[in-house]
Design an enzyme around this catalytic site. Structure first.
Site, PDB file in Angstrom:
ATOM      1  N   ASP A 306      46.223  -6.899  -7.930  1.00  0.00           N
ATOM      2  CA  ASP A 306      45.856  -7.908  -6.951  1.00  0.00           C
ATOM      3  C   ASP A 306      45.154  -9.040  -7.697  1.00  0.00           C
ATOM      4  OD1 ASP A 306      45.336  -9.038  -4.364  1.00  0.00           O
ATOM      5  OD2 ASP A 306      43.276  -8.351  -4.577  1.00  0.00           O
ATOM      6  N   THR A 308      42.698 -11.626  -6.297  1.00  0.00           N
ATOM      7  CA  THR A 308      41.306 -11.883  -5.942  1.00  0.00           C
ATOM      8  C   THR A 308      40.441 -10.644  -6.142  1.00  0.00           C
ATOM      9  OG1 THR A 308      42.046 -13.486  -4.313  1.00  0.00           O
ATOM     10  CG2 THR A 308      39.768 -12.719  -4.132  1.00  0.00           C
ATOM     11  N   ASP A 501      40.944  -4.184  -4.869  1.00  0.00           N
ATOM     12  CA  ASP A 501      39.554  -3.951  -4.469  1.00  0.00           C
ATOM     13  C   ASP A 501      39.303  -4.093  -2.982  1.00  0.00           C
ATOM     14  OD1 ASP A 501      39.855  -6.727  -4.302  1.00  0.00           O
ATOM     15  OD2 ASP A 501      37.734  -7.072  -4.760  1.00  0.00           O
TER      16      ASP A 501
END
Length: 759
Positions: A306, A308, A501
């Site tokens: 991912d 961000t 996250d």
């Protein structure tokens, strides 16, 4: 209790073997044989129990060979061989138990050192209480040398913390007032106050403890190979033993074959190596939920991340401050921080943080009013200051330029107005992690063949990050469902790691063979479904974990393979009559001890893909990295001075002199110190003096441009700036800004990230 039983088993079998030998040497052969028989029988009982336990779970383990060998030695009256096999079994089990205890020591230490007490302020001062009594919002005292009990915010005086238990970082880290700190770290400085932001159960360290308890060393595929191995090894052993007996007519040969076939080196070596790997990753701040995850991590070939919070820092950072004509960057940031210090907006926190990093004195603000979706306003030193969106009716070529730049850079903007007039704009962006590029290079060296960025962000934003990091493919603007589909597609081609996250990453983490959660600031959902959790907010720990996983798997397979090969050779020798049962038992004992000790090598640090950095080098890199942070605001002065060249000399020359003073007194000494101290040390560390040649060439160019600016100032000292000087001077200033910005970024990525990685 289990440890006591294994110890007793070992003591009894050794005593029987040694006692029988003494009796034989003193002429009491019958009594000696009886003692050896007793030792053999003592070993048969637990061996049969292990076989029965395995059958109950639907498995026929290699312990069945041990039972046959023990019974066989009694049947052919090879009592010494039986006693030796008994000691061999007991020694093997004891070694295996020691190996697993030794390997799990670091995981056990994680929850044994969990904080149990806190000091909460009351009307009578700090009072000690159990950590379970701490509530969100409590003000706590953290004395020197004690552990931070719960997650919180530093409330009084900076905190100097030893975070090695969570991050593996050996150097203490200083956190200013207002900074968030995690439970489980140790106060390495003076006492400080902490405002609790969560309870003990909600704290970071409690989460680490829960994860540590989930780890198991006996579930790895390479460990389960022992059972599959038994499926063909047991029939092979019986067939070879039967053939030797049938062809020779000597049942002793059949027993000798069974003796050297047990116990299986794979059964001992694989759990020890995998558990050692789990221990090693725990030391680096990585919790792996089971040996299966460790083994799969070691053979992964595709990495999906991912954007961000994984490849980027996950929070906006001030990247530039552009003052409107008549204002300075320092003034813009100082006034914006004054108003934003009372705001809860995420961009406000970034602006206040940037002002603190630059050492600005932020003035007090009164009459604060926040308008959701618009901005925050207040009075600072008698001036009305507004921070937020651009004024709705304001429009100018300068504003159009800044908006265009923000669109090109994919940056967020915060506009500052003072007394109704536009004073400047602050650009913010979620910056790429300093260690991201180096970590991806390390992962490729460790066996990753394909890197894919998977994000819900806009394509242009994602591609700007991917270009910096040399990502193979970008899958942008994906919904959570589309992320899952993308992960499944990649996982169908090769063993795949997915790193994320957020809550929206949880389904994608579950879809991959290995899900990795950035646990320091990640969501509880992603941490729960992940196979691997990075307990510190550092991506380079994933490369460390993969190094350990590959090495542990290699050692496990190597130990088991060599042990199996030697056992097969010994079985052939026994079948041909060249290896009697007693000698075979002694030989097999040596093989088992050797492969188990070899498996314990996984506890030691391997070379891996990390560049080893000693303490002195780490301090040196840290020093220059801190200097970069201190000098970075000076880069804004270069653009500010260049923009002021169109103004009268009375305005432009003072700014030019200020910039020149900073360049001569701060920037150049920093670059010269790098050239004389840092670069020679880096050349030695990297094993190639040429590794810093391009950086040295940048130093030459910086010195040349600074000297050129100085000559322009000398020419302007008597008659002011001449029109014919402006173009060249502007080019020098903008050139210095570009070269220094790039030079700082290159050093931080290529060199300073080595220091961040620690030992």
């Amino acid at each position: 209790m289990k440890r006591f039983r294994l110890t007793a088993f070992l003591v009894v079998t050794i005593a029987a073997l040694a006692g029988g030998g003494v009796l034989h040497l003193t002429g009491f052969a019958a009594e000696g044989d009886a003692l050896w028989v007793a030792g053999t029988v003592v070993a048969v009982v637990p061996a049969v129990w292990w076989v029965v336990s395995a059958l109950r779970m639907g498995r026929l383990g290699v312990d069945a060979i041990a039972v046959l060998a023990l019974v066989g030695t009694l049947a052919v009256r090879e009592y010494l061989a039986g006693a030796v096999i008994a000691v061999m079994l007991a020694t093997g089990r004891a070694l295996e138990g020691y190996a697993l205890r030794r390997a799990k020591r670091d995981l056990t230490a994680l929850y044994e050192r969990a904080p149990r007490w806190a000091h909460r302020y009351t009307d009578d001062g700090p009072r000690r209480l159990e950590i379970s009594e701490v509530r969100r919002g409590d003000r706590l005292l953290v004395p020197a040398g004690e552990m931070v009990p719960v997650d919180g915010v530093v409330a009084r005086c900076p905190a100097v913390l030893d975070e090695s238990a969570l991050t593996g970082e050996s150097l203490p880290v200083e956190h200013p007032v207002g900074a968030s700190v995690r439970s489980g770290v140790v106060n390495a400085g003076p006492a400080f106050d902490l405002r609790a932001t969560g309870t003990a159960e909600e704290s970071t360290y409690a989460g680490v403890v829960r994860l540590a308890r989930e780890t198991e060393a006996d579930t790895a595929p390479v460990v389960r190979l022992a059972d599959r191995f038994a499926a063909w090894f047991l029939p092979l052993t019986l067939a070879l033993a039967g053939s030797a007996w049938a062809l020779s007519g000597d049942p002793v040969r059949a027993v000798a074959v069974q003796v050297v076939a047990t116990p299986c080196p794979l059964l001992l070596a694989a759990p020890a190596a995998i558990a050692s790997g789990l221990s090693r990753t725990a030391r680096r701040g990585v919790v792996i939920k089971g040996g299966g995850a460790l083994e799969t991590l070691g053979r992964a070939r595709t990495l999906m991340l991912d954007k961000t919070g994984t490849l980027t820092r996950g929070r906006p950072e001030v990247v530039d401050i552009v003052p409107a004509p008549g204002h300075t960057a320092e003034e813009v940031l100082r006034l914006a921080a004054a108003v934003d210090q009372v705001s809860s907006h995420v961009l406000a926190a970034a602006i206040v943080r940037a002002a603190a990093q630059r050492g600005l004195a932020v003035p007090a603000v009164v009459e604060v009013r926040e308008e959701p979706g618009s901005g925050t306003m207040g009075t600072v030193a008698g001036r009305h200051v507004r921070v937020g969106k651009a004024p709705p009716n304001a429009s100018s070529s300068w504003m159009a330029t800044q908006r265009s730049r923000a669109a090109l850079d994919s940056a967020m903007t915060v506009w500052l107005c003072v007394d109704g007039e536009l004073a400047g704009v602050i650009f913010l962006r979620d910056a790429v992690r300093a260690d991201a590029a180096r970590t991806l290079r390390r992962l490729r060296s460790a066996g990753i063949e394909r890197v894919v960025m998977l994000t819900g962000d806009r394509r242009e934003v994602a591609e700007s990050v991917a270009a910096v990091l040399d990502v193979d493919e970008v899958l942008a603007e994906r919904t959570p469902a589309e992320k899952v589909a993308g992960v499944r597609e990649e996982a169908g081609r090769a063993p795949t790691i997915m790193v994320g996250d957020g809550i929206n990453d949880a389904p994608a983490l579950a879809a991959a063979q290995i899900g990795v959660a950035m646990g320091a600031r990640g969501s509880a959902a992603s941490t729960q479904v992940a196979d691997v959790v990075l307990t510190t907010d550092r991506l380079d720990r994933l490369a460390d974990a993969m190094d350990v996983a590959r090495r542990a798997r290699r050692i496990a397979v190597q130990s088991a393979g060599v042990g199996m090969g030697l056992s097969l050779l010994a079985m052939l020798a026994a079948a041909l009559g060249a290896l009697p049962p007693t000698s075979g038992a002694l030989l097999q004992e040596g093989i088992d001890v050797a492969v188990t000790l070899n498996a314990l090598r996984a506890l030691r640090a391997g070379r891996g893909t990390r560049v080893p950095v000693d303490t002195s080098m780490g301090h040196l890199l840290h020093r220059f990295d801190e200097e970069h942070a201190r000098l970075r605001p000076a880069l804004d002065l270069l653009r500010e001075a260049a923009d002021a060249l169109d103004r009268p000399s009375s305005v432009a020359i003072p700014r030019l002199r200020r910039v020149h003073d900073v360049l001569v007194k701060e920037i150049l000494p920093h670059e010269q110190a790098e050239e004389s101290r840092l670069y020679p040390a880096l050349g030695s560390l990297l094993g190639a003096p040429e590794a810093t040649v391009t950086m040295s060439r940048s130093h030459v160019e910086i010195s040349r441009l600074v000297a050129r600016v100085g000559r322009h100032l000398e020419l302007a000292s008597s008659h002011g700036l001449l029109p014919e000087q402006l173009d060249d001077l502007r080019a020098c200033l903008y050139g210095l800004h570009a070269v220094l910005t790039l030079h700082f970024a290159q050093e931080e990525e290529a060199y300073f990230s080595l220091g961040e990685a620690g030992q």
